[in-house]
Write a protein that holds these residues in place. Structure first.
Motif, mmCIF file in Angstrom:
data_model
loop_
_atom_site.group_PDB
_atom_site.id
_atom_site.type_symbol
_atom_site.label_atom_id
_atom_site.label_comp_id
_atom_site.label_asym_id
_atom_site.label_seq_id
_atom_site.Cartn_x
_atom_site.Cartn_y
_atom_site.Cartn_z
ATOM 1 N N SER A 146 -6.547 1.909 -3.740
ATOM 2 C CA SER A 146 -5.144 0.683 -3.488
ATOM 3 C C SER A 146 -4.805 0.243 -2.453
ATOM 4 N N TYR A 147 -4.225 -0.679 -2.412
ATOM 5 C CA TYR A 147 -3.569 -0.721 -1.011
ATOM 6 C C TYR A 147 -1.889 -1.292 -1.032
ATOM 7 N N ALA A 148 -1.348 -1.054 -0.075
ATOM 8 C CA ALA A 148 -0.338 -0.918 0.674
ATOM 9 C C ALA A 148 0.294 -2.563 0.615
ATOM 10 N N LYS A 149 1.609 -2.284 0.901
ATOM 11 C CA LYS A 149 2.012 -3.776 0.687
ATOM 12 C C LYS A 149 1.737 -4.394 2.409
ATOM 13 N N SER A 150 1.525 -5.154 2.775
ATOM 14 C CA SER A 150 0.835 -5.671 3.964
ATOM 15 C C SER A 150 2.047 -6.268 4.739
ATOM 16 N N THR A 151 2.518 -6.739 6.324
ATOM 17 C CA THR A 151 2.900 -7.708 7.116
ATOM 18 C C THR A 151 2.552 -8.205 8.386
ATOM 19 N N PHE A 152 2.603 -9.671 7.743
ATOM 20 C CA PHE A 152 2.143 -10.253 9.064
ATOM 21 C C PHE A 152 2.968 -11.478 9.602
ATOM 22 N N ALA A 153 2.674 -11.731 10.629
ATOM 23 C CA ALA A 153 3.711 -13.051 11.069
ATOM 24 C C ALA A 153 3.028 -14.423 11.959
ATOM 25 N N THR A 154 3.396 -15.219 11.663
ATOM 26 C CA THR A 154 2.868 -16.182 11.836
ATOM 27 C C THR A 154 3.657 -17.131 12.287
ATOM 28 N N ALA A 155 2.725 -18.176 13.381
ATOM 29 C CA ALA A 155 3.583 -19.385 14.233
ATOM 30 C C ALA A 155 2.679 -20.378 13.585
#
Length: 254
Positions: free
Chosen positions: A237-246
């Motif tokens: 199981s994979y935890a939540k992930s955070t991304f930056a977008t431009a």
């Protein structure tokens, strides 16, 4: 070196196509719209299209277990992502302001808020995955589709250039492909996830014509976790992930 050059070329081709399409829109659309007799009316319904790049923030934790029945050994690990691509399409409503004929353009009262529905699609390369003692380099992609409900407030600017801050809550579908070609482990099976997604955004817009704006957006996006199929051993199981977008794009008002 040849392999790296080929991989770099494959990554840059879609980036170049997006850049060419956006540039062509920027230079061709204003000329057509500026020739219309659109009044200096601001706000109302708008549509927007944008595209850009995705950058992961940190690594994502993995948890799972090995064994069967009552004999289960838990393990921990992590997954690393690299930059990818994003695309956005939005439709919304901005506070409508009718500019009187006797008011100079530099003294206009600008819209203060907007609300919108936005579709976000992104993908980021999965370069390394560690499950306990097993470490592999899948070189595939995480993919996500999100429908956001966003709200914005104007921070600065009333005339041709305006800065907005916003936040959104959405429903996301996230997936990772099958990586068992590298190692025959169920922990590398396809993973899927659905759930709430969040984002915070800054948007800079520059008016090119009465109803056309060039937009530069930056956002932080939080995606829900994923999991392999229930009942498999080992599972993951994979935890939540955070991304930056431009992203850069255009917004057209109606």
């Amino acid at each position: 070196m040849l392999i790296n050059a080929v991989s770099f070329q494959k990554v840059m081709q879609p980036v170049c196509r997006v850049a060419v399409l956006v540039a062509a829109s920027i230079f061709s659309a204003p000329a057509a719209i500026a020739q219309t007799s659109a009044p200096l009316e601001q706000g109302g319904i708008y549509m927007g299209l944008s595209g850009g790049v995705v950058q992961p923030i940190g690594t994502t934790d993995i948890r799972g277990d090995v064994g069967s029945g009552t004999f289960v050994i838990p393990f921990t690990g992590s997954v690393e992502y690299r930059a990818g691509l994003s695309g956005r399409a939005a439709i919304g409503y901005e506070e409508r302001i009718q500019t009187p004929d006797n008011v100079d353009d530099t003294d206009q009262v600008a819209p203060r808020y907007r609300a919108e529905l936005e579709a976000l699609m992104l993908q980021a390369r999965r370069t390394r995955s560690i499950q306990g003692l097993l470490a592999v380099e899948p070189d595939d992609s995480l993919k996500a589709q999100v429908i956001f409900a966003n709200g914005y407030l104007r921070l600065l600017g009333k005339n041709r250039t305006r800065l907005w801050v916003g936040a959104g809550l959405g429903n996301a579908t996230v997936s990772l492909p099958d990586a068992r070609r590298i190692a025959p482990c169920a922990c590398l099976a396809p993973a899927k996830g659905k759930g709430l997604a969040y984002q915070a955004k800054l948007a800079l817009e520059i008016r090119l014509a009465p109803r056309l704006q060039f937009v530069i957006e930056a956002a932080l996006v939080s995606l829900p976790g994923l999991a392999t199929a229930e009942g498999q051993r080992p599972n993951a199981s994979y935890a939540k992930s955070t991304f930056a977008t431009a992203d850069i794009g255009l917004r057209l008002s109606f």
